[in-house]
Design an enzyme around this catalytic site. Structure first.
Site, PDB file in Angstrom:
ATOM      1  N   ASN A  11      -5.699   9.944   3.007  1.00  0.00           N
ATOM      2  CA  ASN A  11      -5.139   9.112   4.071  1.00  0.00           C
ATOM      3  C   ASN A  11      -4.739  10.014   5.242  1.00  0.00           C
ATOM      4  OD1 ASN A  11      -3.024   7.859   5.653  1.00  0.00           O
ATOM      5  ND2 ASN A  11      -3.041   6.220   4.145  1.00  0.00           N
ATOM      6  N   HIS A  14      -1.060  10.328   8.949  1.00  0.00           N
ATOM      7  CA  HIS A  14      -0.015  11.232   9.431  1.00  0.00           C
ATOM      8  C   HIS A  14      -0.515  12.233  10.466  1.00  0.00           C
ATOM      9  CE1 HIS A  14       3.107   9.533   7.080  1.00  0.00           C
ATOM     10  NE2 HIS A  14       2.333   9.544   6.024  1.00  0.00           N
ATOM     11  N   HIS A  47      -4.744   3.297   7.794  1.00  0.00           N
ATOM     12  CA  HIS A  47      -4.073   1.997   7.845  1.00  0.00           C
ATOM     13  C   HIS A  47      -3.897   1.637   9.308  1.00  0.00           C
ATOM     14  CE1 HIS A  47      -0.227  -0.433   6.487  1.00  0.00           C
ATOM     15  NE2 HIS A  47      -1.074  -1.177   7.179  1.00  0.00           N
ATOM     16  N   ARG A  49      -2.064  -0.411  11.571  1.00  0.00           N
ATOM     17  CA  ARG A  49      -0.881  -1.280  11.541  1.00  0.00           C
ATOM     18  C   ARG A  49      -0.830  -2.154  12.780  1.00  0.00           C
ATOM     19  NH1 ARG A  49       3.816  -0.717   8.636  1.00  0.00           N
ATOM     20  NH2 ARG A  49       3.649   0.669   6.847  1.00  0.00           N
ATOM     21  N   THR A 105       4.685   1.848   3.580  1.00  0.00           N
ATOM     22  CA  THR A 105       4.531   0.697   2.689  1.00  0.00           C
ATOM     23  C   THR A 105       5.488   0.861   1.512  1.00  0.00           C
ATOM     24  OG1 THR A 105       2.211   0.774   3.319  1.00  0.00           O
ATOM     25  CG2 THR A 105       2.789  -0.699   1.515  1.00  0.00           C
TER      26      THR A 105
HETATM   27  N1  PXP Z   1      -2.020   3.692  -0.694  1.00  0.00           N
HETATM   28  C1  PXP Z   1      -1.417   2.819   0.150  1.00  0.00           C
HETATM   29  C2  PXP Z   1      -1.710   1.368  -0.003  1.00  0.00           C
HETATM   30  C3  PXP Z   1      -0.554   3.278   1.163  1.00  0.00           C
HETATM   31  O1  PXP Z   1       0.034   2.395   1.988  1.00  0.00           O
HETATM   32  C4  PXP Z   1      -0.318   4.666   1.281  1.00  0.00           C
HETATM   33  C5  PXP Z   1       0.601   5.172   2.355  1.00  0.00           C
HETATM   34  O2  PXP Z   1       0.092   4.945   3.608  1.00  0.00           O
HETATM   35  C6  PXP Z   1      -0.979   5.525   0.403  1.00  0.00           C
HETATM   36  C7  PXP Z   1      -1.798   5.011  -0.598  1.00  0.00           C
HETATM   37  C8  PXP Z   1      -0.821   7.012   0.483  1.00  0.00           C
HETATM   38  O3  PXP Z   1       0.500   7.344   0.224  1.00  0.00           O
HETATM   39  P1  PXP Z   1       1.011   8.823   0.516  1.00  0.00           P
HETATM   40  O4  PXP Z   1       0.872   9.047   1.979  1.00  0.00           O
HETATM   41  O5  PXP Z   1       2.425   8.806   0.038  1.00  0.00           O
HETATM   42  O6  PXP Z   1       0.135   9.753  -0.270  1.00  0.00           O
END
Ligand code: PXP
Length: 248
Positions: A11, A14, A47, A49, A105
């Protein structure tokens, strides 16, 4: 054990958060996605948003162009987001709950309560040609059975409570909930994904305890570690951990 390896999707939200903090054009999430894939990731998650706090619409276009592996578009059931997702045609769409005031989330979808809108959204995404649609839920067997009834092909198990649990009994309890949920999802014929809060420390216990997980979505831990070791090395370290386990 079916011998296949769990896929690591990263993901990159960030990276966009950092860019937006200074209203600059860098660091570019699409460039980060390219480096993640070159360093061992099997795909990329973002994501979009409603408040556009990190990923912007132009990022979605660029990510679709540059990502070579699996592209996972996370979204709420908001009409505008669903339209953008349909037009983007990612490999996977993951439906998640969204509240403006949350930092990230916080929990899974209440599929039992929102069965109609979720089923309609799944149908719409599938009609647009997105075959793989996942619903993000807490490890609750009743919610997982409800996911099957929406017509979704996959469930993403929310690992946040496990990630936040204190080491020891509490963490073992949470990982057992996830293992039980994964068994139920498997019986329902759903493909099993997992994510939220997975990191370099908790991944091993998770992978040893929770069966059938074919894909994990990890973001914050990798982007945070990249500050110290660089994104390529941070991805490679996580890929090594994830590839150290076969799907059982
Ligand atoms: N899965 C979902 C549905 C999420 O919303 C997120 C956070 O954006 C993640 C996975 C990844 O989480 P993390 O950034 O804590 O690894």
């Amino acid at each position: 054990m079916n011998g296949s390896l769990t896929r690591l999707l990263i993901n990159i939200d960030h990276v966009a958060t950092l860019r937006n903090a200074r209203r600059e054009a860098f660091p570019d999430p699409a460039e980060a996605a390219r480096l993640c894939e070159a360093s061992g990731a099997d795909g990329i998650v973002f994501h979009l948003r409603e408040d556009r706090r990190h990923i912007q619409d132009h990022d979605v276009v660029r990510l679709k162009q540059v990502v070579r592996g699996k592209l996972d578009f996370e979204l709420s059931t908001n009409e505008e987001m669903v339209s953008i997702c349909c037009a983007t045609n990612p490999d996977l769409a993951t439906l998640v709950p969204e509240r403006r005031e949350e930092i990230t989330t916080e929990c899974g979808l209440d599929v039992i309560r929102h069965q109609t809108i979720l089923s309609n959204t799944v149908a719409r995404l599938r009609q647009a040609g997105i075959d793989d649609v996942a619903l993000f839920v807490d490890p609750d067997p009743d919610q997982i059975r409800a996911v099957r009834d929406t017509g979704a092909s996959a469930v993403e198990l929310h690992t946040g409570d496990f990630a936040n649990a204190a080491a020891g009994e509490e963490q073992l309890y949470e990982v057992q909930q996830l293992a039980r949920a994964a068994d139920v999802a498997h019986e329902c014929g759903l493909t099993i994904h997992a994510g939220h809060g997975l990191d370099y420390n908790n991944y091993d216990l998770f992978a040893r305890s929770v069966p059938h997980v074919c894909e994990v979505s990890i973001g914050f831990a990798i982007v945070a570690r990249s500050v110290f070791v660089g994104l390529g090395a941070a991805v490679a370290e996580m890929a090594q951990l994830v590839k150290g386990h076969h799907v059982s």
